[in-house]
Design an enzyme around this catalytic site. Structure first.
Site, mmCIF file in Angstrom:
data_model
loop_
_atom_site.group_PDB
_atom_site.id
_atom_site.type_symbol
_atom_site.label_atom_id
_atom_site.label_comp_id
_atom_site.label_asym_id
_atom_site.label_seq_id
_atom_site.Cartn_x
_atom_site.Cartn_y
_atom_site.Cartn_z
ATOM 1 C CB CYS A 78 14.306 1.476 -61.232
ATOM 2 S SG CYS A 78 14.166 0.175 -62.450
ATOM 3 C CG HIS A 170 12.416 4.982 -64.012
ATOM 4 N ND1 HIS A 170 13.726 5.363 -63.858
ATOM 5 C CD2 HIS A 170 12.435 3.655 -64.252
ATOM 6 C CE1 HIS A 170 14.515 4.307 -64.004
ATOM 7 N NE2 HIS A 170 13.758 3.259 -64.248
ATOM 8 C CD GLU A 172 13.275 8.793 -62.655
ATOM 9 O OE1 GLU A 172 12.406 8.466 -61.827
ATOM 10 O OE2 GLU A 172 13.991 7.969 -63.235
#
Ligand code: GLN
Length: 193
Positions: A78, A170, A172
């Site tokens: 990002c 994302h 994560e």
């Protein structure tokens, strides 16, 4: 193997947790000395203008560029993808300009600026990858040396150029570590640098 996470701003903790759960040391990188101690770097999501300015203040932009040009793998998610790009529209932060992609910031629209979807990623195999987009940049152009690994509405959202990996989403945050594993594999292949 040590995978540093650039810790100037953004979702540093989440990336470190995914890496640590995979059994990898994941130190925070705040200074050029920290950078010297890692084999690869993740640049997290966050706010690319803030991160870019802090990077320049500490001389980390030059240090990252030098290491990456010598083959250090870097994964930008990002805002991290924005910082790796050669050009960014929508207010250009200080960029590393390492990867031959052009991005437009916050370009998935104002009404739904955050959303989740499932992506087909042949390089990761089935099942589809659940992906979280938060005020994500759109990739508007990719150079010839860039491999697009996944797209959404014909826009690249996961791409690789040599040892550089970027995603506009994302990984994560979704509880699926396959993109991080893919990056670790890339780092293992590049350990000769
Ligand atoms: N909108 C942010 C930027 O332009 C990126 C968003 C993110 O990293 N989740 O810097």
């Amino acid at each position: 193997m040590k995978i540093g996470v650039l810790a100037l701003q953004g979702d540093v903790r989440e990336h470190r947790k995914v890496l640590q759960d995979l059994g990898v040391e994941a130190p925070e990188v705040r200074t050029t000395a920290d950078l010297a101690g890692v084999d690869a770097l993740i640049i997290p999501g966050g706010e690319s203008t803030t991160m870019g300015k802090l990077m320049v203040e500490g001389g980390l932009d030059r240090a990252i560029r030098e290491r990456a040009e010598r083959g250090m793998p870097v994964y930008g998610t990002c805002a991290g993808m924005i910082l790796l790009a050669r050009a960014a529209g929508g207010g250009e932060p200080p960029l590393l300009r390492l990867m031959d992609i052009e991005v437009q910031r916050n370009a998935y629209g104002r009404q739904v600026d955050s959303f989740e979807t499932d992506l087909d990623v042949p390089a990761l195999g089935p099942p589809a990858l659940h992906a979280v987009f938060i005020r994500a940049p759109v990739v508007e152009r990719v150079g010839r040396d860039v491999d697009v690994l996944a797209s959404l509405e014909s826009r690249p959202v996961l791409a690789r150029q040599g040892a550089l990996l970027v995603s506009s989403f994302h990984p994560e945050l979704s509880g699926d570590a396959r993109v991080h594993r893919y990056f670790l594999e890339l780092v293992r292949q590049r350990q000769e640098f």
